[in-house]
Scaffold this motif. Structure first.
Motif, PDB file in Angstrom:
ATOM      1  N   ARG A  14     -48.960 140.801 -81.113  1.00  0.00           N
ATOM      2  CA  ARG A  14     -49.054 142.005 -80.292  1.00  0.00           C
ATOM      3  C   ARG A  14     -50.048 141.789 -79.145  1.00  0.00           C
ATOM      4  NH1 ARG A  14     -50.220 146.227 -85.236  1.00  0.00           N
ATOM      5  NH2 ARG A  14     -48.201 146.001 -86.312  1.00  0.00           N
ATOM      6  N   PRO A  15     -49.841 142.476 -78.016  1.00  0.00           N
ATOM      7  CA  PRO A  15     -50.844 142.386 -76.952  1.00  0.00           C
ATOM      8  C   PRO A  15     -52.126 143.093 -77.377  1.00  0.00           C
ATOM      9  CG  PRO A  15     -49.185 144.046 -76.431  1.00  0.00           C
ATOM     10  CD  PRO A  15     -48.700 143.337 -77.657  1.00  0.00           C
ATOM     11  N   ASP A  16     -53.246 142.628 -76.849  1.00  0.00           N
ATOM     12  CA  ASP A  16     -54.496 143.350 -77.093  1.00  0.00           C
ATOM     13  C   ASP A  16     -54.903 144.167 -75.870  1.00  0.00           C
ATOM     14  OD1 ASP A  16     -55.234 141.314 -75.399  1.00  0.00           O
ATOM     15  OD2 ASP A  16     -56.739 140.441 -76.731  1.00  0.00           O
ATOM     16  N   GLY A  17     -54.076 144.115 -74.825  1.00  0.00           N
ATOM     17  CA  GLY A  17     -54.269 144.937 -73.643  1.00  0.00           C
ATOM     18  C   GLY A  17     -52.925 145.265 -73.030  1.00  0.00           C
ATOM     19  N   ILE A  18     -52.733 146.519 -72.625  1.00  0.00           N
ATOM     20  CA  ILE A  18     -51.463 146.938 -72.018  1.00  0.00           C
ATOM     21  C   ILE A  18     -51.753 147.645 -70.703  1.00  0.00           C
ATOM     22  CG2 ILE A  18     -49.386 148.336 -72.261  1.00  0.00           C
ATOM     23  CD1 ILE A  18     -49.641 148.132 -75.273  1.00  0.00           C
ATOM     24  N   PHE A  19     -51.018 147.243 -69.666  1.00  0.00           N
ATOM     25  CA  PHE A  19     -51.036 147.929 -68.378  1.00  0.00           C
ATOM     26  C   PHE A  19     -49.679 148.595 -68.209  1.00  0.00           C
ATOM     27  CE2 PHE A  19     -50.528 147.110 -63.544  1.00  0.00           C
ATOM     28  CZ  PHE A  19     -50.769 148.448 -63.266  1.00  0.00           C
ATOM     29  N   ALA A  20     -49.668 149.928 -68.187  1.00  0.00           N
ATOM     30  CA  ALA A  20     -48.432 150.692 -68.032  1.00  0.00           C
ATOM     31  C   ALA A  20     -48.195 151.002 -66.562  1.00  0.00           C
ATOM     32  CB  ALA A  20     -48.504 151.987 -68.841  1.00  0.00           C
ATOM     33  N   ALA A  21     -46.929 150.934 -66.131  1.00  0.00           N
ATOM     34  CA  ALA A  21     -46.601 151.102 -64.718  1.00  0.00           C
ATOM     35  C   ALA A  21     -46.879 152.504 -64.206  1.00  0.00           C
ATOM     36  CB  ALA A  21     -45.145 150.739 -64.466  1.00  0.00           C
ATOM     37  N   ASN A  22     -46.907 153.502 -65.086  1.00  0.00           N
ATOM     38  CA  ASN A  22     -47.388 154.829 -64.686  1.00  0.00           C
ATOM     39  C   ASN A  22     -47.952 155.553 -65.903  1.00  0.00           C
ATOM     40  OD1 ASN A  22     -45.263 156.050 -66.106  1.00  0.00           O
ATOM     41  ND2 ASN A  22     -44.309 156.964 -64.306  1.00  0.00           N
ATOM     42  N   ASP A  23     -48.514 156.712 -65.672  1.00  0.00           N
ATOM     43  CA  ASP A  23     -49.195 157.432 -66.754  1.00  0.00           C
ATOM     44  C   ASP A  23     -48.232 157.988 -67.791  1.00  0.00           C
ATOM     45  OD1 ASP A  23     -51.698 156.930 -65.763  1.00  0.00           O
ATOM     46  OD2 ASP A  23     -51.963 158.881 -64.804  1.00  0.00           O
ATOM     47  N   LEU A  24     -47.008 158.353 -67.374  1.00  0.00           N
ATOM     48  CA  LEU A  24     -46.055 158.866 -68.355  1.00  0.00           C
ATOM     49  C   LEU A  24     -45.717 157.786 -69.378  1.00  0.00           C
ATOM     50  CD1 LEU A  24     -43.608 160.923 -66.096  1.00  0.00           C
ATOM     51  CD2 LEU A  24     -45.567 161.735 -67.419  1.00  0.00           C
ATOM     52  N   VAL A  25     -45.496 156.575 -68.899  1.00  0.00           N
ATOM     53  CA  VAL A  25     -45.248 155.460 -69.813  1.00  0.00           C
ATOM     54  C   VAL A  25     -46.466 155.230 -70.701  1.00  0.00           C
ATOM     55  CG1 VAL A  25     -44.822 152.967 -69.942  1.00  0.00           C
ATOM     56  CG2 VAL A  25     -43.599 154.365 -68.262  1.00  0.00           C
ATOM     57  N   ALA A  26     -47.657 155.315 -70.114  1.00  0.00           N
ATOM     58  CA  ALA A  26     -48.885 155.110 -70.890  1.00  0.00           C
ATOM     59  C   ALA A  26     -49.031 156.158 -71.988  1.00  0.00           C
ATOM     60  CB  ALA A  26     -50.100 155.147 -69.962  1.00  0.00           C
ATOM     61  N   VAL A  27     -48.661 157.402 -71.686  1.00  0.00           N
ATOM     62  CA  VAL A  27     -48.740 158.459 -72.709  1.00  0.00           C
ATOM     63  C   VAL A  27     -47.798 158.146 -73.863  1.00  0.00           C
ATOM     64  CG1 VAL A  27     -48.219 160.887 -73.176  1.00  0.00           C
ATOM     65  CG2 VAL A  27     -49.537 160.272 -71.139  1.00  0.00           C
ATOM     66  N   GLY A  28     -46.580 157.690 -73.561  1.00  0.00           N
ATOM     67  CA  GLY A  28     -45.650 157.313 -74.621  1.00  0.00           C
ATOM     68  C   GLY A  28     -46.170 156.157 -75.454  1.00  0.00           C
ATOM     69  N   LEU A  29     -46.746 155.153 -74.806  1.00  0.00           N
ATOM     70  CA  LEU A  29     -47.352 154.034 -75.532  1.00  0.00           C
ATOM     71  C   LEU A  29     -48.484 154.520 -76.430  1.00  0.00           C
ATOM     72  CD1 LEU A  29     -47.458 151.541 -72.544  1.00  0.00           C
ATOM     73  CD2 LEU A  29     -46.333 151.050 -74.727  1.00  0.00           C
ATOM     74  N   LEU A  30     -49.297 155.412 -75.903  1.00  0.00           N
ATOM     75  CA  LEU A  30     -50.430 155.927 -76.683  1.00  0.00           C
ATOM     76  C   LEU A  30     -49.951 156.673 -77.917  1.00  0.00           C
ATOM     77  CD1 LEU A  30     -53.529 156.178 -76.706  1.00  0.00           C
ATOM     78  CD2 LEU A  30     -53.281 158.278 -75.357  1.00  0.00           C
ATOM     79  N   GLN A  31     -48.868 157.433 -77.760  1.00  0.00           N
ATOM     80  CA  GLN A  31     -48.301 158.133 -78.912  1.00  0.00           C
ATOM     81  C   GLN A  31     -47.863 157.144 -79.985  1.00  0.00           C
ATOM     82  OE1 GLN A  31     -45.105 160.515 -77.366  1.00  0.00           O
ATOM     83  NE2 GLN A  31     -46.456 162.159 -76.654  1.00  0.00           N
ATOM     84  N   ALA A  32     -47.149 156.112 -79.568  1.00  0.00           N
ATOM     85  CA  ALA A  32     -46.659 155.131 -80.529  1.00  0.00           C
ATOM     86  C   ALA A  32     -47.808 154.415 -81.231  1.00  0.00           C
ATOM     87  CB  ALA A  32     -45.750 154.116 -79.830  1.00  0.00           C
ATOM     88  N   LEU A  33     -48.810 154.023 -80.470  1.00  0.00           N
ATOM     89  CA  LEU A  33     -49.908 153.231 -81.030  1.00  0.00           C
ATOM     90  C   LEU A  33     -50.762 154.040 -81.994  1.00  0.00           C
ATOM     91  CD1 LEU A  33     -51.035 151.341 -77.796  1.00  0.00           C
ATOM     92  CD2 LEU A  33     -49.745 150.392 -79.706  1.00  0.00           C
TER      93      LEU A  33
END
Length: 325
Positions: free
Chosen positions: A238-257
């Motif tokens: 797994r990555p230990d750092g993620i850069f999301a292309a926008n905040d909506l994608v980042a929110v979805g990633l945060l939910q999953a994590l």
């Protein structure tokens, strides 16, 4: 009974021409006369035929604004900035969504031309700007938002997305991340492409690995699906750092994590979004994000409509550090 200008003029004791000047050029009329005209308008309930006036002038007092995706709060902030600045000039802003559909974008451009818009502001889908250039050739000012300048006839206002991608990745590297993933798409979008290129340049300069995780759309749902797919990997992959292309994608990633994977953010995975939309600071773990001055972009676009074509303004992004990275 319909009240007309002659009725207002009779009630105010002035000529119809004076009523017109009081409405359109009050600086040419004595203040006490302007007040008499306005009082007559209020008393009679007169509403002027603005459509006829605009037809005579050849232009409306409306500006067309075409955005890529109304679901993204970033574009709502751009529209808010444009609307507030337009109001100062006595203009209104009509907002439409191209929904990232090239044919729809062209139809909206044609529609605003037919409506004699006093200008058009747009976030173009691609680098094919022919329909915007034709509009400018007809004398309608055009300003492209979130687009780098490459046409002398069109003005632009943008943020340096390559630099934004580099700053986001450098921030993750400074935190000690060694396996960084960029999550975004579709790759045909200029903004996604530039942010990835900036991230790749930063990772390459540091000798770090950068994985690209392609998604079909920049939404919370697609971000969450990408996060769930990353969680299905063995821990060491797994990555230990993620850069999301926008905040909506980042929110979805945060939910999953955090909600489905039991991963600690930022201890196990650090996360950076892009845009710094309003609720970035209010997520379950406040989101670190690259800020674009969205309202300033909209306000500046309105100002550029009144200037000579071919003006290009570019703002600098900045990393807003919160709890996710």
């Amino acid at each position: 009974m319909t009240v007309n200008v002659k009725d207002v003029a009779a009630a105010a004791g002035v000529s119809a021409g004076t009523v017109s000047n009081a409405l359109n050029h009050p600086e040419r009329v004595a203040p006490e006369t302007v007040e008499r005209v306005r009082r007559a308008i209020r008393d009679l309930g007169y509403v002027r035929n603005d459509a006829a006036r605009q037809l005579r002038a050849g232009r409306s007092r409306s500006v067309g604004l075409i955005v890529l995706d109304m679901r993204n709060p970033f574009y709502a902030d751009v529209a808010r900035g444009a609307d507030a600045r337009a109001e100062q000039d006595g203009l209104s802003v009509l907002v439409s969504d191209s929904a990232r559909d090239g044919e729809r974008e062209r139809r909206l451009v044609d529609l605003f031309a037919e409506q004699r818009a006093s200008g058009v502001i747009a976030t173009p889908l691609t680098g094919d700007l022919e329909h915007f250039e034709r509009l400018a050739e007809r004398g309608v000012p055009v300003v492209l938002v979130d687009h780098e300048g490459d046409s002398d006839g069109l003005s632009t206002v943008s943020v340096d997305d390559r630099k934004g991608g580099r700053l986001a990745t450098e921030h993750l590297l400074a935190r000690g991340c060694t396996r960084i993933a960029f999550v975004g798409g579709p790759s045909g979008l200029r903004q996604v492409r530039d942010r990835f290129e900036g991230a790749r340049a930063a990772a390459s300069a540091a000798g770090a690995a950068l994985e690209r995780v392609e998604i079909d759309d920049l939404t919370v749902r697609h971000g969450r699906a990408a996060g769930e797919a990353l969680l299905r990997r063995p821990t060491g992959r797994r990555p230990d750092g993620i850069f999301a292309a926008n905040d909506l994608v980042a929110v979805g990633l945060l939910q999953a994590l955090t909600m489905t994977g039991g991963v600690r953010v930022p201890d196990d995975v650090a996360l950076v979004g892009y845009d710094d939309i309003d609720f970035a600071a209010s997520t379950v773990v406040p989101l670190t994000s690259v800020r674009q001055p969205a309202e300033l972009l909209g306000a500046t676009a309105i100002e550029l409509l009144a200037q000579s074509p071919g003006e290009h303004v570019r703002f600098e992004p900045q990393v807003v550090v919160r709890a996710t990275a």
